[in-house]
Design a protein around this motif. Structure first.
Motif, PDB file in Angstrom:
ATOM      1  N   GLN A 257       0.842  -1.194   0.000  1.00 54.13           N
ATOM      2  CA  GLN A 257       0.000   0.000   0.000  1.00 54.13           C
ATOM      3  C   GLN A 257       0.880   1.247   0.000  1.00 54.13           C
ATOM      4  N   GLY A 258       0.281   2.375  -0.371  1.00 54.10           N
ATOM      5  CA  GLY A 258       1.013   3.628  -0.313  1.00 54.10           C
ATOM      6  C   GLY A 258       1.141   4.130   1.114  1.00 54.10           C
ATOM      7  N   PRO A 259       2.153   4.949   1.387  1.00 53.69           N
ATOM      8  CA  PRO A 259       2.300   5.524   2.732  1.00 53.69           C
ATOM      9  C   PRO A 259       1.080   6.364   3.097  1.00 53.69           C
ATOM     10  N   ARG A 260       0.846   6.447   4.406  1.00 52.53           N
ATOM     11  CA  ARG A 260      -0.319   7.189   4.893  1.00 52.53           C
ATOM     12  C   ARG A 260       0.132   8.108   6.013  1.00 52.53           C
ATOM     13  N   PHE A 261      -0.263   9.357   5.950  1.00 54.43           N
ATOM     14  CA  PHE A 261       0.076  10.354   6.964  1.00 54.43           C
ATOM     15  C   PHE A 261      -0.485   9.946   8.319  1.00 54.43           C
ATOM     16  N   ILE A 262       0.369  10.042   9.350  1.00 52.66           N
ATOM     17  CA  ILE A 262      -0.108   9.765  10.709  1.00 52.66           C
ATOM     18  C   ILE A 262      -0.233  11.050  11.509  1.00 52.66           C
ATOM     19  N   ILE A 263       0.869  11.809  11.584  1.00 51.23           N
ATOM     20  CA  ILE A 263       0.882  12.951  12.494  1.00 51.23           C
ATOM     21  C   ILE A 263       2.014  13.885  12.103  1.00 51.23           C
ATOM     22  N   GLN A 264       1.869  15.148  12.444  1.00 48.01           N
ATOM     23  CA  GLN A 264       2.913  16.133  12.177  1.00 48.01           C
ATOM     24  C   GLN A 264       3.001  17.109  13.341  1.00 48.01           C
ATOM     25  N   GLY A 265       4.226  17.562  13.635  1.00 45.10           N
ATOM     26  CA  GLY A 265       4.412  18.537  14.698  1.00 45.10           C
ATOM     27  C   GLY A 265       5.595  19.437  14.441  1.00 45.10           C
ATOM     28  N   TYR A 266       5.633  20.519  15.176  1.00 44.48           N
ATOM     29  CA  TYR A 266       6.773  21.442  15.089  1.00 44.48           C
ATOM     30  C   TYR A 266       7.547  21.451  16.419  1.00 44.48           C
ATOM     31  N   LYS A 267       6.827  21.536  17.519  1.00 47.41           N
ATOM     32  CA  LYS A 267       7.473  21.468  18.828  1.00 47.41           C
ATOM     33  C   LYS A 267       6.477  20.964  19.868  1.00 47.41           C
ATOM     34  N   THR A 268       6.954  20.643  21.018  1.00 51.82           N
ATOM     35  CA  THR A 268       6.220  20.109  22.180  1.00 51.82           C
ATOM     36  C   THR A 268       5.497  18.812  21.830  1.00 51.82           C
ATOM     37  N   LYS A 269       4.199  18.774  22.054  1.00 53.94           N
ATOM     38  CA  LYS A 269       3.470  17.513  21.900  1.00 53.94           C
ATOM     39  C   LYS A 269       2.244  17.720  21.029  1.00 53.94           C
ATOM     40  N   VAL A 270       2.033  16.752  20.164  1.00 60.32           N
ATOM     41  CA  VAL A 270       0.843  16.746  19.318  1.00 60.32           C
ATOM     42  C   VAL A 270       0.168  15.396  19.502  1.00 60.32           C
ATOM     43  N   THR A 271      -1.137  15.400  19.620  1.00 59.56           N
ATOM     44  CA  THR A 271      -1.874  14.143  19.775  1.00 59.56           C
ATOM     45  C   THR A 271      -3.071  14.144  18.836  1.00 59.56           C
ATOM     46  N   ASN A 272      -3.295  13.000  18.194  1.00 64.11           N
ATOM     47  CA  ASN A 272      -4.527  12.824  17.433  1.00 64.11           C
ATOM     48  C   ASN A 272      -5.124  11.473  17.794  1.00 64.11           C
ATOM     49  N   GLU A 273      -6.089  11.033  17.037  1.00 71.10           N
ATOM     50  CA  GLU A 273      -6.798   9.800  17.394  1.00 71.10           C
ATOM     51  C   GLU A 273      -5.946   8.558  17.182  1.00 71.10           C
ATOM     52  N   VAL A 274      -4.843   8.712  16.487  1.00 74.14           N
ATOM     53  CA  VAL A 274      -4.011   7.558  16.152  1.00 74.14           C
ATOM     54  C   VAL A 274      -2.758   7.489  17.011  1.00 74.14           C
ATOM     55  N   ALA A 275      -2.110   8.626  17.248  1.00 73.59           N
ATOM     56  CA  ALA A 275      -0.795   8.613  17.871  1.00 73.59           C
ATOM     57  C   ALA A 275      -0.514   9.936  18.575  1.00 73.59           C
ATOM     58  N   SER A 276       0.603   9.939  19.299  1.00 66.64           N
ATOM     59  CA  SER A 276       1.127  11.173  19.878  1.00 66.64           C
ATOM     60  C   SER A 276       2.540  11.372  19.366  1.00 66.64           C
ATOM     61  N   LEU A 277       2.921  12.622  19.265  1.00 66.49           N
ATOM     62  CA  LEU A 277       4.267  12.968  18.811  1.00 66.49           C
ATOM     63  C   LEU A 277       4.879  13.887  19.849  1.00 66.49           C
ATOM     64  N   PHE A 278       6.006  13.447  20.389  1.00 63.31           N
ATOM     65  CA  PHE A 278       6.701  14.218  21.415  1.00 63.31           C
ATOM     66  C   PHE A 278       7.971  14.817  20.804  1.00 63.31           C
ATOM     67  N   ILE A 279       8.125  16.116  20.972  1.00 63.54           N
ATOM     68  CA  ILE A 279       9.277  16.814  20.408  1.00 63.54           C
ATOM     69  C   ILE A 279       9.909  17.644  21.516  1.00 63.54           C
ATOM     70  N   PRO A 280      11.169  17.350  21.873  1.00 63.90           N
ATOM     71  CA  PRO A 280      11.818  18.133  22.933  1.00 63.90           C
ATOM     72  C   PRO A 280      12.138  19.542  22.460  1.00 63.90           C
ATOM     73  N   ALA A 281      12.535  20.380  23.396  1.00 62.55           N
ATOM     74  CA  ALA A 281      12.755  21.793  23.092  1.00 62.55           C
ATOM     75  C   ALA A 281      13.822  22.007  22.014  1.00 62.55           C
ATOM     76  N   ASP A 282      14.856  21.167  21.998  1.00 64.92           N
ATOM     77  CA  ASP A 282      15.913  21.378  21.002  1.00 64.92           C
ATOM     78  C   ASP A 282      15.535  20.836  19.615  1.00 64.92           C
ATOM     79  N   ARG A 283      14.463  20.092  19.537  1.00 65.02           N
ATOM     80  CA  ARG A 283      13.907  19.552  18.277  1.00 65.02           C
ATOM     81  C   ARG A 283      14.877  18.649  17.522  1.00 65.02           C
TER      82      ARG A 283
END
Lengths: 112, 117
Positions: A42-68
């Motif tokens: 199958q083709g890739p499928r977008f899960i989540i995107q973030g720039y800094k800190t924490k992002v959460t959606n119905e599928v996953a969470s993304l943790f990004i420290p201050a230094d990125r």
């Protein structure tokens, strides 16, 4: 484009939380961190995107420290159907039509 | 939910033959892409297309490849003279924008498997 490094593979059991860490030491100020999932044939499928800190959606969470310089994709209570390849991508999505460049990704295998 | 559709799902061809892979991107999207994935390997960028011209292309996208948007809905990838090493899954993708607060999310089709004999 910032180079990313992530584990080649990970194993888990159903019901566990899985954390996949990606290193991106050369991330630029305008870069976003994006994760995609790909099931076999199958083709890739977008899960989540973030720039800094924490992002959460119905599928996953993304943790990004201050230094990125790294990020962690967290999948809560995985099931067999979460077995897939997970890609970490870093890029400047303020540039129209920026092509995504995929690395080898992390192959997650979930067992019962 | 809108989706990117690709045809054919599987094509078998003889080496040296021309192949056209077709894609119908999501209707309001402006940016179009082709990627390929050789079996067991990573997803490789081939080309991006915007406003009826190529925006970026990789080293893989040499003179034997071309892309076209012949009408308002289709986006095609042509391989002029196929080689054995062109055997791969070819993915089409589209996005609405990469600007501002948009995620730049790419929506991928299910792929066209090309087998060159």
């Amino acid at each position: 484009l910032a180079k990313t490094t992530q584990p080649i593979s990970m194993d888990s059991y159903e019901g566990q939380e899985v954390n996949i860490t990606c290193s991106h030491n050369n991330i630029a100020t305008n870069d976003y961190i994006t994760w995609y999932q790909q099931f076999p044939s199958q083709g890739p499928r977008f899960i989540i995107q973030g720039y800094k800190t924490k992002v959460t959606n119905e599928v996953a969470s993304l943790f990004i420290p201050a230094d990125r310089k790294s990020s962690t994709l967290s999948l809560p209570r995985v099931s067999l159907s979460d077995t897939a390849v997970y890609y970490c991508l870093v890029g400047d999505y303020d540039q129209a039509g920026t092509a995504l460049i995929f690395g080898k990704g992390t192959t997650l295998s979930v067992s019962s | 939910e809108p989706e990117v559709t690709q045809t054919p799902s599987h094509q078998v061809t003889q080496m040296g033959q021309e192949v056209i892979l077709r894609c119908v991107p999501i209707s309001n999207h402006l940016y179009f892409y082709w990627y390929r994935q050789i079996l067991g390997q990573k997803v490789e960028f081939l080309v991006s297309f915007y406003n009826n011209e190529i925006s970026e292309k990789s080293e893989i996208f040499d003179d034997q490849f071309s892309v076209e948007r012949p009408d308002g809905s289709n986006f095609t990838l042509k391989i002029r003279s196929t080689k054995l090493e062109d055997s791969a899954m070819y993915f089409c993708a589209s996005s609405d924008s990469g600007r501002g607060t948009d995620t730049g999310e790419l929506f991928f089709g299910e792929g066209s498997r090309l087998t060159v004999l």
